[in-house]
Scaffold this active site. Structure first.
Site, PDB file in Angstrom:
ATOM      1  CB  SER A  12      -0.907  -0.030   1.229  1.00  0.00           C
ATOM      2  OG  SER A  12      -1.813   1.039   1.208  1.00  0.00           O
ATOM      3  CG  LEU A  13       0.641   4.274  -2.285  1.00  0.00           C
ATOM      4  CD1 LEU A  13      -0.226   5.156  -3.177  1.00  0.00           C
ATOM      5  CD2 LEU A  13       2.101   4.439  -2.638  1.00  0.00           C
ATOM      6  CE  LYS A  36      -4.446   6.393  -2.786  1.00  0.00           C
ATOM      7  NZ  LYS A  36      -5.681   5.625  -3.018  1.00  0.00           N
ATOM      8  NE  ARG A  57      -1.867  -3.507  -2.435  1.00  0.00           N
ATOM      9  CZ  ARG A  57      -2.329  -3.709  -1.200  1.00  0.00           C
ATOM     10  NH1 ARG A  57      -3.557  -4.165  -1.037  1.00  0.00           N
ATOM     11  NH2 ARG A  57      -1.583  -3.453  -0.155  1.00  0.00           N
ATOM     12  CD  GLU A  91      -5.955   1.517  -8.757  1.00  0.00           C
ATOM     13  OE1 GLU A  91      -6.688   1.565  -7.762  1.00  0.00           O
ATOM     14  OE2 GLU A  91      -4.711   1.350  -8.691  1.00  0.00           O
ATOM     15  CE  LYS A 219      -7.705   8.406   0.582  1.00  0.00           C
ATOM     16  NZ  LYS A 219      -8.329   7.405  -0.299  1.00  0.00           N
TER      17      LYS A 219
END
Length: 307
Positions: A12-13, A36, A57, A91, A219
């Protein structure tokens, strides 16, 4: 679906909602900013120029094989010019324009894309309008030392590449530009990713058990607006499913007038409105990813209505 062990970590990030933390992370290093994407992370592998595997993933170490569905997604090249082994992470998303055909039956583009890419029947997946957006090369192009140049190489191979920026302008303006790029393409995004451009330097930082240290995700906050519910209407999808739609006093959000939002299903409606929705009930509305109107919360009036 078959379980597949990855040939590289798919962690993850690290995340933040503060641009000041992004500045601290960058620490004057050459950094690439990219959208993102809000979908399901997947990995593609090519050998001798041919797509040979595709996987989700999963937990970062073991995913699910989705090769049958990757073969029916138009934006995934089936053959490329590069002949050494190439592993590309990216993605699987559903653009907002493609999601319009399914919006009455599914909650949001992210969940829709995540479920669609994992369908057992490739024919059904092919009808879902999915897009693969590449954002990293995990193996291959060894002589290319910069992330930005590897992304350029992918575009030459006809991959759909994530919108990105080399941060030659201010951080705030870069974020706004990436938002605009995503909106113009109809891409669902939930933030920006900042990653060191020097691949060797980024790799030298290693990782935690949760995330790599070469990148951070910023975010977005969702700005909410207060209004009042005026009605609940019902729409019927192509499979006969009824979906409640909240009608409220019009709001001006990001330059457009908003006065309705899907509430997805009866269970969501009752949970959101604390029981039966009432005309005049105060609600908070936002635009998910600055595009799709959603109800964030509703005033609990159940106690007042008892008297």
């Amino acid at each position: 679906l078959d379980k597949v062990e990855h040939n590289h970590k798919m962690l993850s990030l690290a995340k933040t909602k503060e641009l000041s933390e992004v500045v601290s992370f960058m620490s004057k290093q050459d950094t690439v900013a990219m959208c993102k994407m809000d979908g399901l992370t997947c990995s593609l592998r090519y050998v001798d120029g041919k797509l040979v595997s595709a996987e989700t993933r999963g937990n970062g170490f073991i995913g699910e094989g989705i090769f049958h569905n990757a073969m029916v997604i138009p934006s995934i090249p089936k053959r490329i010019k590069y002949k050494d082994e190439l592993v590309v992470d990216g993605e699987v998303i559903c653009t907002y324009s493609d999601f319009e055909f399914f919006a009455n039956e599914y909650k949001n583009p992210r969940n829709f894309a995540a479920g669609s890419i994992r369908l057992l029947e490739a024919k059904e997946c092919a009808e879902r309008g999915l897009t693969f957006v590449a954002w990293e090369v995990k193996q291959g192009y060894d002589d290319v030392k910069l992330l930005s140049e590897r992304l350029e190489n992918l575009s030459y191979e006809n991959f759909t590449v994530v919108p990105y920026d080399n941060l030659v302008i201010s951080l705030e303006q870069c974020v706004e530009n990436l938002k605009a790029d995503a909106a113009s393409l109809g891409y669902p995004i939930d933030g920006c990713v900042f990653k060191f451009n020097d691949i060797a330097y980024g790799d030298s930082l290693g990782s935690t058990a949760h995330h790599f240290r070469n990148a951070i995700a910023y975010k977005f906050y969702d700005e909410t607006y207060t209004t009042h519910l005026t009605n609940i209407e019902w729409t019927m999808g192509r499979t006969g499913v009824l979906t409640p739609v909240a009608i409220f006093e019009p709001l001006d959000i990001d330059g457009s007038t908003v006065e309705r939002a899907s509430v997805h299903n009866i269970s969501v409606m009752h949970n959101l409105f604390h029981g039966t929705p009432w005309v005049g009930q105060k609600i908070e509305v936002f635009k998910a990813n600055m595009i799709i109107p959603q109800i964030y919360s509703a005033e609990d009036v159940s106690d007042a209505l008892m008297y």
